[in-house]
Structures are given as C-alpha cells and as structure tokens.
Design a protein around this motif. Structure first.
Motif: not given
Length: 394
Positions: A252-275
């Motif tokens: 909500r705050r990202i949208s409110e501040l117009g920062l959508q182009e600066s963020f990429d939100i992936r949500g929860q990631v399995p630890n096997r993929d974090v490398p």
C-alpha cells in the motif's frame, strides 16, 4: 557385516518442509552429514509433505504444544531407556523442557539451541493486545527451557551474554556454536544467469531485502530507503523476498508513494532458491532491530554479496573486523541510507566488501561447524577465538 551402531544422540527439529523459506532448510543436509559421523536419531515436531528417506525422520503426532510436551517426554524417556545419552533440541521450548526433565531423572545431557533477542520481541505496532500475552508466555517458556537444560547453546559470544543476562544463568553453562552455510550451493550460481532468471535489467542496481517482512526487521523503512537511493544512486530495483505481517501495508505504501517502478516484491521464497537472489543483488540490506546470529548475512557472504546491517544482537561477532563499516547503529536510518548510497556508487568498495565476506564465510562452512558440533557432543566445546585463529579449511 558389522551392524550399525546404536544411536547415542537424539536430535529434535521443530519443523520439516522441503519448501521451507526458513533457516531450518540448512539443517536437513547438515543432519545427513552428521549421521555419517555420529549415530543419531532424528525426530521432528511438525512435518509438511513427504518425509525424506535420507535422513530418516520420526514425526510427532500431537500439534498442540501443551499436549505435545507429554508426547515429547515419552519419546525422550523411551530413548534414554534404550541407551541414548544426549538430546539436542533446536528452538522448541516444549521439547527442551521434556528432554531436561528426563536427563535430570535418568542422567545424560540435554542441549538446547536458541539464538534470538527474545526479550526484545514484544508486540509490533498494530498487533492485537493478545500479542502481549503471547510475548510474556514465550519469554517465560524460553527462560524456563534455558534454565532447565544441562547445556544451553547459542550462536555468538554477545548472544551468550544476552541470554546470561535475561535468563539469569551463568555464562559457564552456555556453549557457543555458530551457524553454518553450504558455501558451494551459493557459489554455484552464475551472477548473470541469476539476474536474467529474476528479470533484472542490466542497467539497474539491485538492492535485496530477504527477510521476514515486519516492522521489527525494518520493512517499514524500505519505501523511504528506495526513494532516497533512487534520487542519489540512479535507477534501482529493491527486491523484496519474504512474507510477514507488514507485507500488505508495504504494498500500500509503495503505491501511495508512486514507487512501483523501484520495487519487485516476490513474496516468500523457498530457501533452496535464495542463492539466485543473493547472487543477483548488488547490495543486501538488513535494517533489523533484533537479531541473534542472522544466517542471511553468511548467505550473503557465501554469494559474494556486500551488505549493510544494523549493529544488533550477535551481528558484530559474525562479521570480520574489516567489515565493521558495514554496520550502522540501530535506528539510525539516515546513516543507513547514506551507507547504502555510498556502496551503490562505488564499485571498488562493493568488490572489496564482497571479497572480505567470501574470506570470512569460509569459517562458517558446513564441514567446519559439523566438526565443532561433534566436538561439543564429545565434551570439547568450541573456543570462539581459536575458531577464527585457525585455518578456515580445518
């Protein structure tokens, strides 16, 4: 053919999930390798999905903690009567209490591992009043577990002092055993491939926040940080990987501040993929108010990713002395943003910090910490200064 040795160690995990985003994922391979060194029987409180055959796990049946305590007591009692001498409990305070009672009655040793600033983890803004009751109960349970066990294990000397102070136990009861990382798993990923896999443009810096998305971990600071860095360091993507109570508010705050182009939100990631995430990033940020031994920092080091973090808990123990300038006093957000800007602007500095991290993380390799674990069970616990004075390959 010689029969396999009877287990002398029972290791209890709180959870098993091959898709886990938690640090527990690191323990699965660790336990496979531990079985090659020490006869061990592994139990798990909660299991999700099919159980592995290597290592074999014994799941408990009861989920409710108040009742699970009795099941765990029976498991430990039966194991002790079968000749198992050592119980090692990771995080679970019900299991720690059950193991401690059994060994106090029948002998043996009960090791309990915990590493977090539990006494500082009260309710966050906006959380319901009942969180105060949960917080008080958790503190009581952890203090009880720490006092009852024969040996309390935590990750760093500063965290040992923290538990001695808050749980009111003597330092001589505490064993320091660091976290570890499979370095090869993080170094096997090519940086360019990682960036392509995540769809990161080659002309944009990538700043990674991979943690629980909550106030306590500094997630509410991310919009302000992105706005500051966007104006000072050029085009960037702030990559957010994690789930938590602040995630919807962050969106909500990202949208409110117009920062959508600066963020990429992936949500929860399995630890096997974090490398892939660490290898793709130019900088990892950890503006967290509470930490014990954050494994994310050694994951970043293993991937050659420089980082900026608050100086809390055991963080300063984890890093090398030459990495001290990566740390900022907790709560000083302007200084944290300035440090991030400096790192993103200076490629030579990023390379220097990356190299320092890769040197330091060699001390936290899985084989090295596995050796320390075996020595602990044999009655020869780790001496922290000598751990870093020896060759990392030992």
């Amino acid at each position: 053919m010689k029969p396999p040795a009877a287990p002398r160690l029972l290791y209890l995990l709180p959870r098993y999930d091959a898709e886990s985003a938690e640090h527990l994922y690191h323990l699965y391979d660790f336990l496979r390798n531990l079985q090659k060194r020490v006869p061990v029987e592994i139990h798990v409180e909660r299991a999700t999905g099919p159980l592995p055959k290597d290592p074999p796990l014994h799941p408990l049946r009861i989920r409710l903690p108040a009742l699970r305590l009795f099941e765990e007591a029976l498991v430990f009692l039966a194991a002790r009567l079968r000749g198992i001498e050592f119980f090692y409990v990771h995080y679970s305070y019900t299991a720690a209490v059950a193991a401690s009672i059994v060994v106090r009655l029948l002998g043996g040793r009960a090791y309990y591992w915990n590493c977090g600033m539990y006494a500082d983890m009260g309710p966050e803004p906006g959380e319901p009043w009942r969180r105060k009751l949960v917080f008080g109960w958790n503190c009581f349970c952890i203090n009880t577990s720490v006092r009852l066990c024969t040996d309390f294990v935590t990750g760093t000397p500063r965290m040992a002092e923290y538990y001695a102070r808050h749980a009111r136990i003597p330092l001589k009861k505490i064993i320091v055993l660091p976290n570890f990382v499979d370095i090869e798993r993080f170094q096997a990923v090519d940086r360019d491939d990682a960036r392509r896999a995540l769809g990161l443009p080659p002309d944009r810096k990538a700043v990674l926040f991979l943690h629980r998305v909550s106030h306590r971990r500094g997630a509410d600071f991310l919009p302000g940080l992105a706005r500051s860095l966007r104006s000072a360091a050029g085009p960037l993507t702030l990559l957010v990987a994690g789930g938590g109570p602040y995630l919807s508010e962050l969106r909500r705050r990202i949208s409110e501040l117009g920062l959508q182009e600066s963020f990429d939100i992936r949500g929860q990631v399995p630890n096997r993929d974090v490398p892939v995430f660490f290898r793709a990033a130019d900088l990892y940020v950890m503006p967290s108010d509470v930490e014990g031994f954050p494994r994310v920092l050694i994951e970043a080091m293993a991937a050659g990713c420089p980082f900026a973090a608050y100086d809390v808990g055991g963080v300063r123990d984890v890093i090398a002395p030459e990495q001290a300038e990566c740390l900022i006093e907790a709560g000083d957000r302007p200084a944290f943003a300035a440090l991030c800007e400096r790192v993103l602007r200076d490629e030579r500095l990023r390379r220097a910090w990356s190299a320092a991290g890769e040197r330091r993380v060699a001390f936290y390799s899985q084989p090295r910490v596995l050796n320390a674990f075996v020595r602990m069970i044999e009655g020869r616990p780790l001496d922290w200064p000598s751990f870093f004075s020896r060759e990392a390959g030992e």
